[in-house]
Write a protein that holds these residues in place. Structure first.
Motif, short mmCIF file in Angstrom:
data_model
loop_
_atom_site.label_atom_id
_atom_site.label_comp_id
_atom_site.label_asym_id
_atom_site.label_seq_id
_atom_site.Cartn_x
_atom_site.Cartn_y
_atom_site.Cartn_z
N PHE A 82 -11.49 -9.37 33.25
CA PHE A 82 -12.26 -10.44 33.87
C PHE A 82 -11.91 -10.47 35.35
O PHE A 82 -10.73 -10.58 35.71
CB PHE A 82 -11.93 -11.79 33.23
N TYR A 83 -12.89 -10.33 36.19
CA TYR A 83 -12.72 -10.35 37.63
C TYR A 83 -11.64 -9.34 38.07
O TYR A 83 -10.82 -9.61 38.95
CB TYR A 83 -12.37 -11.76 38.12
N GLY A 84 -11.64 -8.20 37.42
CA GLY A 84 -10.70 -7.14 37.76
C GLY A 84 -9.31 -7.31 37.17
O GLY A 84 -8.43 -6.47 37.43
N PRO A 96 -13.25 -14.55 27.83
CA PRO A 96 -13.96 -14.75 29.11
C PRO A 96 -15.14 -13.79 29.24
O PRO A 96 -15.03 -12.61 28.92
CB PRO A 96 -12.88 -14.47 30.17
N ARG A 97 -16.27 -14.34 29.71
CA ARG A 97 -17.49 -13.55 29.83
C ARG A 97 -17.82 -13.28 31.29
O ARG A 97 -17.44 -14.05 32.18
CB ARG A 97 -18.66 -14.31 29.20
N PRO A 98 -18.57 -12.20 31.55
CA PRO A 98 -18.94 -11.87 32.93
C PRO A 98 -19.67 -12.99 33.67
O PRO A 98 -19.51 -13.14 34.88
CB PRO A 98 -19.84 -10.64 32.77
N THR A 100 -19.07 -16.01 33.77
CA THR A 100 -18.13 -16.96 34.34
C THR A 100 -17.58 -16.47 35.68
O THR A 100 -17.03 -17.26 36.46
CB THR A 100 -16.99 -17.25 33.34
N GLU A 101 -17.76 -15.20 35.99
CA GLU A 101 -17.35 -14.71 37.30
C GLU A 101 -18.16 -15.37 38.42
O GLU A 101 -17.69 -15.46 39.56
CB GLU A 101 -17.47 -13.19 37.35
N VAL A 102 -19.35 -15.86 38.09
CA VAL A 102 -20.14 -16.63 39.06
C VAL A 102 -19.37 -17.89 39.46
O VAL A 102 -19.36 -18.29 40.63
CB VAL A 102 -21.52 -17.00 38.48
N LEU A 103 -18.72 -18.52 38.49
CA LEU A 103 -17.92 -19.71 38.76
C LEU A 103 -16.75 -19.37 39.69
O LEU A 103 -16.44 -20.14 40.62
CB LEU A 103 -17.41 -20.30 37.45
N VAL A 104 -16.11 -18.25 39.46
CA VAL A 104 -15.01 -17.83 40.33
C VAL A 104 -15.50 -17.65 41.76
O VAL A 104 -14.86 -18.10 42.72
CB VAL A 104 -14.36 -16.53 39.80
N GLU A 105 -16.64 -17.00 41.94
CA GLU A 105 -17.18 -16.78 43.28
C GLU A 105 -17.43 -18.10 44.00
O GLU A 105 -17.12 -18.25 45.19
CB GLU A 105 -18.47 -15.96 43.20
N GLU A 106 -18.02 -19.05 43.30
CA GLU A 106 -18.30 -20.35 43.92
C GLU A 106 -17.01 -21.12 44.21
O GLU A 106 -16.91 -21.81 45.22
CB GLU A 106 -19.23 -21.17 43.03
N ALA A 107 -16.04 -21.00 43.32
CA ALA A 107 -14.76 -21.66 43.55
C ALA A 107 -14.05 -21.07 44.76
O ALA A 107 -13.45 -21.80 45.56
CB ALA A 107 -13.88 -21.53 42.31
N LEU A 108 -14.13 -19.76 44.93
CA LEU A 108 -13.53 -19.13 46.10
C LEU A 108 -14.19 -19.63 47.39
O LEU A 108 -13.50 -19.86 48.40
CB LEU A 108 -13.67 -17.61 46.00
N ALA A 109 -15.50 -19.83 47.35
CA ALA A 109 -16.18 -20.38 48.53
C ALA A 109 -15.68 -21.78 48.84
O ALA A 109 -15.56 -22.16 50.02
CB ALA A 109 -17.69 -20.37 48.28
#
Length: 284
Positions: A82-84, A96-98, A100-109
């Protein structure tokens, strides 16, 4: 010694999966065999004549029977990327599903430009979201919250294996009940499936993902109600909230948080075009 080659094995497993009605028969066969035998996906192309030992055949046979019983490939392997990051799974953690990586990207922003940010991940499970954020934000610290002790043990073990345990801690709590700190970011992929819909899910999900991580109550919104009610006291004045949602929950979750004093800053769709993530801040 068995005379079967890697190519023979792949063909046989793929056929059995197809005969069992598995939709991703080829992909499942490749990932299962590669994961169990320590191979790469390119090995199927570059080493098709690799001999398969009898012990390897027995190992694959046991795993094939589990997959035909609809146990997901990554649960059989006991891990998923997940996310590398490679994360260990356990029965009490959601896979964990791919998406949810969208959530990680938005959280990083949300974390961009913040010095030494504090993160709380509600329903942390494997720790996937929090650990992905820590891997990208070198000065961040995260607290993983879960109701399951086994999930917390799995998350902490993942953090140690990834070298992130010094910046990651866990705590058992029913949402924010045992939490009194304030954070720069609240993040969560909570259970959001309506109880009546659980029986309609695929057997891969319904039989093997933990119910605690799936069942969102009668309307699928119980977790969001709990988070909306507690967010004000847990969030720093300029903090953000990033949440994964079900494809049809954008309006209802936005309304819940709006009535709690939060405005939706962004609504983000996943690669399939479905609403997936909402980002909130205090109104005004």
């Amino acid at each position: 010694m068995s005379e079967k080659t890697l190519s023979d094995l792949l063909l046989a497993v793929r056929r059995r999966f197809a005969d069992a009605g598995l939709e991703e028969a080829g992909s499942d066969a490749r990932h299962l065999i590669a994961g169990l035998l320590g191979l790469s996906q390119t090995d199927f192309l570059t080493r098709p004549d690799r001999p398969v030992t009898e012990d390897e055949e027995r190992l694959i046979e046991a795993a094939v029977r589990r997959r035909i019983g609809r146990e997901p490939v990554h649960r059989i392997l006991g891990r998923r990327e997940f996310y590398g990051l490679e994360l260990a799974l356990s029965p009490e953690t959601l896979e964990p599903r791919p998406d949810t990586e969208v959530l990680v990207e938005e959280a990083l922003a949300c974390l961009a430009g913040r010095a030494h940010p504090r993160i709380v991940d509600f329903g942390t499970g494997t720790g996937a979201i929090a650990l992905a954020l820590l891997s990208e934000c070198q000065d961040a610290r995260a607290l993983g919250i879960d109701l399951s002790e086994e999930a917390l043990e799995t998350a902490m073990a993942n953090a140690k294996r990834l070298g992130l345990s010094e910046r990651f801690s866990v705590r058992r709590s029913d949402w924010g009940d045992a939490v009194d700190e304030r954070f720069d970011l609240i993040v969560s992929n909570p259970p959001y499936i309506a109880s009546a819909v659980i029986e309609e899910l695929s057997p891969d999900v319904r039989l093997f993902d933990p119910m605690l991580a799936l069942d969102g109550g009668a309307d699928g919104l119980d977790a969001y109600r709990a988070l909306a009610a507690q967010a004000d006291r847990l969030l720093k004045p300029d903090g953000r909230i990033a949440l994964e949602i079900g494809y049809d929950q954008r309006e209802s979750v936005t309304d819940l948080f709006g009535r709690a004093g939060f405005a939706c800053l962004r609504a983000v769709r996943d690669l399939g075009g479905n609403d997936r993530v909402l980002v909130f801040a205090r109104q005004g």
